[in-house]
Write an enzyme that holds these catalytic residues in place. Structure first.
Site, PDB file in Angstrom:
ATOM      1  CB  CYS A  70      38.874  38.154  36.246  1.00 35.63           C
ATOM      2  SG  CYS A  70      38.095  38.705  37.753  1.00 35.63           S
ATOM      3  CB  CYS A 180      39.159  32.821  42.512  1.00 35.40           C
ATOM      4  SG  CYS A 180      40.076  34.372  42.695  1.00 35.40           S
TER       5      CYS A 180
HETATM    6  N1  DGL Z   1      41.069  36.681  40.104  1.00 37.56           N
HETATM    7  C1  DGL Z   1      39.694  36.992  40.120  1.00 37.56           C
HETATM    8  C2  DGL Z   1      38.797  35.804  39.820  1.00 37.56           C
HETATM    9  O1  DGL Z   1      39.197  34.904  39.119  1.00 37.56           O
HETATM   10  C3  DGL Z   1      39.122  37.909  41.155  1.00 37.56           C
HETATM   11  C4  DGL Z   1      39.876  38.273  42.372  1.00 37.56           C
HETATM   12  C5  DGL Z   1      39.340  39.521  43.026  1.00 37.56           C
HETATM   13  O2  DGL Z   1      39.757  40.583  42.592  1.00 37.56           O
HETATM   14  O3  DGL Z   1      38.500  39.429  43.920  1.00 37.56           O
HETATM   15  O4  DGL Z   1      37.675  35.776  40.230  1.00 37.56           O
END
Ligand code: DGL
Length: 272
Positions: A70, A180
């Protein structure tokens, strides 16, 4: 080797999926913090608390190394996690470096959550690698929600992305960085909107390559093998993975079917 991987939700599955390709034969524990998704609209304090809780849980379950799959959690919590826990902990950051190195001129667009875009970690990265100031930043928070609802190709998604890009001149860009992990599911739309020539780049390859390096595991450079699952049994047996949704061990058929569907989506869009 038991490798823990966490994200706020299903974005992290794309990192696990890349690990299946590149370092097969390991044991994985995947944790989607579905009770708290989206992280990208929370405060850094909240996200750090979630990240600590997720890590404690994964270590309790036997994780010997951890990938924070993440960008958002990495940007606010990676230092704190490394201070607190004594296992190798890898984070993720938007793949700006390979985008700068992989394109000669024109601009580079980085899309991510508002937290990732706002935090100093990305600014520091740009300071280090974007010497010619070619990079533009664009938050796209709604895509996380669309992804969690498995809405990947709807008109609403196309309209949202088109609208977000509308103030930029497409012809000025040579690369789009998916900053993301949730954004991987939308690759076909990005490809359609950005055109064939644009470099579409996510952080998964670099992260898993780094993971293999840190753990001394052989890295599979071979692109040919496809990882599709016929049913969820096949998914659970073929790749030894325990799945948790915010501390709940996933064992109901509906959720396992969903995970299988998502893995197959990720495989289908992998080389778009
Ligand atoms: N998948 C996450 C990232 O790579 C974050 C998504 C979220 O929960 O806002 O930033």
């Amino acid at each position: 080797m038991k490798i823990g991987i966490f994200d706020s939700g299903i974005g992290g599955l794309s990192v696990l999926h890349e690990a299946y390709h590149r370092i097969p034969g390991q044991e994985y524990i995947f944790y989607a913090d579905v009770d708290h998704v989206p992280y990208g609209l929370k405060t850094p304090q909240q996200i750090t608390e979630f990240a600590i809780e997720n890590t404690e849980f994964l270590i309790e379950k036997g994780a010997q190394a951890l990938v924070v799959a993440c960008n958002t959690a990495t940007s606010v919590a990676i230092k704190e996690l490394r201070n607190r826990f004594d296992i190798p902990i890898l984070g993720m950051e938007p793949a700006v470096k390979p985008a700068v190195e992989g394109t000669e001129d024109k601009r580079i667009m980085v899309i991510a959550t508002p937290v990732t875009i706002r935090e100093d970690k990305l600014k520091d990265l740009l300071h280090r690698v974007d010497e010619e100031h070619r990079v533009d930043l664009l938050p796209m928070p709604k895509l996380v929600e669309f992804a969690e609802n498995e809405e990947f190709d709807s008109n609403e998604v196309v309209d949202y992305i088109t609208e977000q890009f509308s103030r930029f001149d497409k012809s000025e860009y040579s690369a789009l960085v998916l900053g993301c992990t949730h954004f991987n599911y939308f690759k076909p739309i990005f490809r359609e909107i950005c055109g064939k020539e644009t470099l579409l780049i996510d952080g998964n390859y670099g992260t898993i390559h780094h993971l293999a390096d840190v753990l001394g595991l052989p890295f599979n450079y071979d692109q040919d093998k496809e990882v599709y699952f016929e049913d969820y049994h096949n998914m659970l047996c073929q790749e030894k993975t325990e799945y948790y949704f915010s501390k709940n061990f996933v064992k109901n058929i509906e959720t396992l079917e969903r995970l299988k569907r998502l893995h197959n989506r990720l495989e289908a869009v992998r080389k778009v």
